[in-house]
Design a protein around this motif. Sequence first.
Motif, short mmCIF file in Angstrom:
data_model
loop_
_atom_site.label_atom_id
_atom_site.label_comp_id
_atom_site.label_asym_id
_atom_site.label_seq_id
_atom_site.Cartn_x
_atom_site.Cartn_y
_atom_site.Cartn_z
N GLY A 1 0.92 -1.22 0.08
CA GLY A 1 0.05 0.00 0.04
C GLY A 1 0.66 1.32 -0.16
N PHE A 2 1.89 1.27 -0.14
CA PHE A 2 2.87 2.38 -0.13
C PHE A 2 3.08 2.96 -1.52
N ALA A 3 3.09 4.36 -1.72
CA ALA A 3 3.06 5.06 -2.98
C ALA A 3 4.54 4.73 -3.86
N ARG A 4 4.49 4.94 -4.96
CA ARG A 4 5.84 4.61 -5.43
C ARG A 4 6.80 5.51 -5.10
N ALA A 5 6.76 6.65 -5.03
CA ALA A 5 7.55 7.64 -4.30
C ALA A 5 8.39 7.36 -2.97
N VAL A 6 7.18 6.88 -2.21
CA VAL A 6 7.65 6.40 -0.77
C VAL A 6 8.47 5.13 -0.90
N ALA A 7 7.95 4.39 -1.53
CA ALA A 7 8.83 3.03 -1.81
C ALA A 7 10.33 3.27 -2.55
N GLU A 8 10.28 4.10 -3.60
CA GLU A 8 11.52 4.46 -4.02
C GLU A 8 12.54 4.86 -3.12
N ALA A 9 12.00 5.83 -2.21
CA ALA A 9 12.95 6.68 -1.29
C ALA A 9 13.34 5.85 -0.32
N ALA A 10 12.35 4.56 0.21
CA ALA A 10 12.85 3.80 1.15
C ALA A 10 13.84 2.80 0.69
N LEU A 11 13.76 2.33 -0.72
CA LEU A 11 14.61 1.42 -1.18
C LEU A 11 16.35 2.07 -1.53
N ALA A 12 16.08 3.28 -1.83
CA ALA A 12 17.36 3.82 -1.96
C ALA A 12 18.33 4.43 -0.92
N MET A 13 17.65 4.35 0.42
CA MET A 13 18.32 4.65 1.54
C MET A 13 19.32 3.57 1.99
N ASP A 14 20.29 4.30 2.79
CA ASP A 14 21.29 3.19 3.16
C ASP A 14 20.73 2.66 4.79
N ALA A 15 21.40 1.77 4.91
CA ALA A 15 20.91 1.01 6.14
C ALA A 15 20.97 1.83 7.65
N ALA A 16 22.19 2.63 7.47
CA ALA A 16 22.32 3.32 8.72
C ALA A 16 21.19 4.36 8.98
N GLU A 17 20.97 5.13 7.98
CA GLU A 17 20.05 6.27 7.55
C GLU A 17 18.60 5.79 8.07
N ALA A 18 18.48 4.64 7.35
CA ALA A 18 16.98 3.81 7.75
C ALA A 18 16.86 3.67 8.99
N GLU A 19 17.71 2.91 9.99
CA GLU A 19 17.62 2.54 11.26
C GLU A 19 17.36 3.73 12.02
N THR A 20 18.07 4.78 11.63
CA THR A 20 18.00 6.23 12.30
C THR A 20 16.57 6.75 12.27
N ARG A 21 16.02 6.70 10.93
CA ARG A 21 14.67 7.18 10.90
C ARG A 21 13.48 6.23 11.55
N ILE A 22 13.87 4.97 11.36
CA ILE A 22 12.80 4.04 12.14
C ILE A 22 12.89 4.50 13.62
N ALA A 23 14.02 4.40 14.32
CA ALA A 23 14.01 4.88 15.89
C ALA A 23 13.31 6.23 15.93
N ALA A 24 13.57 7.23 15.15
CA ALA A 24 13.01 8.48 15.61
C ALA A 24 11.38 8.35 15.36
N PHE A 25 11.15 7.47 14.29
CA PHE A 25 9.63 7.51 14.28
C PHE A 25 8.86 6.73 15.36
N ARG A 26 9.59 5.64 15.81
CA ARG A 26 8.98 4.82 17.05
C ARG A 26 9.07 5.77 18.19
N ARG A 27 9.99 6.43 18.36
CA ARG A 27 10.06 7.26 19.72
C ARG A 27 9.09 8.44 19.56
N GLY A 28 9.05 9.23 18.37
CA GLY A 28 7.81 10.26 18.16
C GLY A 28 6.52 10.17 18.22
#
Length: 194
Positions: free
Chosen positions: A167-194
């Motif tokens: 159910g994710f939009a193409r732009a969101v999916a492409e941005a998620a797939l293009a991200m590196d693992a460290a930045e992705a983990e940082t964003r996930i942690a920030a999302f779960r905290r906030g």
Amino acid sequence: MTRRARTPPRPTEASLHEAALAHLARFATTRAGLLRVLERRIARWARAAGLAEEERAAELAEARAAAEAVVARLAAAGAVDDAAFAEARARRLARAGRSAQVIAAHLAAKGAGAAAGGAIGAALPDPEAQLAAALIAARRRRIGPFGPPDAPPEARQKALAALARAGFARAVAEAALAMDAAEAETRIAAFRRG
């Protein structure tokens, strides 16, 4: 010697109220969900009672009216709150990596469709939150930044398709797939905290 099964007592408003409270003590639910639980209880009683068709229709109508009254009374008392259920469930599903479309479908199936819009808006308020939910989904599926580094080129198309089906939009999916693992983990942690 065979033992004859005892017919359960006819559901009354008091017994349905007790059943509703017992269910609410264990599970969060909506008005529609609680009514379904009580109607299943009534249907089990009707099958076990073995009533004639004309008796059955009258008894079922009376029991269903009692169930509706119980649900209305519990909702008026604040024990059943569709909006609070929708907010809590939407927040939990978003933090589990579900898209707005999946959350909306889930809430509609639970009977909280009317409260879904505001709940989804609160759970996924901006594109950053949607991206974080897509990253959580990617981590769960081990794709994109969480997949093997030497993945073949067609793996990206499969990963895009997996996120699109989620159910994710193409732009969101492409941005998620293009991200590196460290930045992705940082964003996930920030999302779960906030």
